[in-house]
Design an enzyme around this catalytic site. Sequence first.
Site, mmCIF file in Angstrom:
data_model
loop_
_atom_site.group_PDB
_atom_site.id
_atom_site.type_symbol
_atom_site.label_atom_id
_atom_site.label_comp_id
_atom_site.label_asym_id
_atom_site.label_seq_id
_atom_site.Cartn_x
_atom_site.Cartn_y
_atom_site.Cartn_z
ATOM 1 C CB SER A 193 -0.991 0.075 1.157
ATOM 2 O OG SER A 193 -1.527 1.301 1.434
ATOM 3 C CE1 TYR A 206 -4.428 -2.372 5.253
ATOM 4 C CE2 TYR A 206 -3.404 -0.109 4.864
ATOM 5 C CZ TYR A 206 -4.113 -1.407 4.286
ATOM 6 O OH TYR A 206 -4.257 -1.517 3.004
#
Length: 301
Positions: A193, A206
């Site tokens: 990401s 995350y």
Amino acid sequence: MATQQTDQLTFQNPVTRYESISPPVQDQPEPGLDQDLTPQADRGEHSYRGTGRLTGRKALITGADSGIGAAVAIAFAREGADVALSYLPEEEVDALEIKEFIESSARRGVLIPGDLTDREFCTTVVEQAMAELGGLDILVNNAGRQIAVEELGDLTDEQWTTTFETNIHAIYRVCKAAVPYLQPGSTIINTTSIQAYKPSPTLLDYAATKAAINNFSKGLSQQLAPKGIRVNAVAPGPVWTVLQVSDGQPKEKLPEFGKNTPLGRAGQPTEVAPAFVFLASPESSFVIGETLNVNGGQPSP
């Protein structure tokens, strides 16, 4: 969201290919369902056009029921691959729909429900995919957990541990189970990401896992390259998926989601899928240990 009338190979302005959405404030219990997402995301089910780049290939995709994983599954099938879909049991209704899209492309879709935080399932999912597909030569580790938390003091040890179990420990375990079966020419693609480079203050756990995925992918790529197995990663930016409304973003920020990109909008899952197709196909044979950023223009390493 405006209906996409052209396929991914049509020359078009990326700024206006999809409108800049302002999603209403909404909430779904984790992990959420694509079918209940407002507005609906484009996974390429009506637009992706295949060109035979993965003919005869056999792929296992985790988190394949919705969002980016679903878009990759559809794209792989349109490109000629049979696909095994790994997903949580409570996501069955979404997975069944993706299976239908795969089969409408005259390819085989295999459903493998289970929880990747279960160590045994990380082995079982590979073995079942092998058995059902008659082999395995593409592994996409895409399943992920994202829960926004405003303050460090509110980030529980349970959430931290579960996020790591889902996002990075499962990748290690699934890869470990799959590698003995992968032949030269096979590929592993892991979903990281933009958060690996630009962590949001509400996504500490995350973002940390996504940085770990980047590092793991580059290290494993060096280990497996001499065996003819390529490992790469894809790093999406803000993409409109059910992950965002099942506590992945603070609810009040949803209407502005993705508008900070240079394109001025969030991406759609089908816009990420071609990156996976490229990295899975033989045309990327000299691409190893790469992280391909698909983020609407946000500068990243």
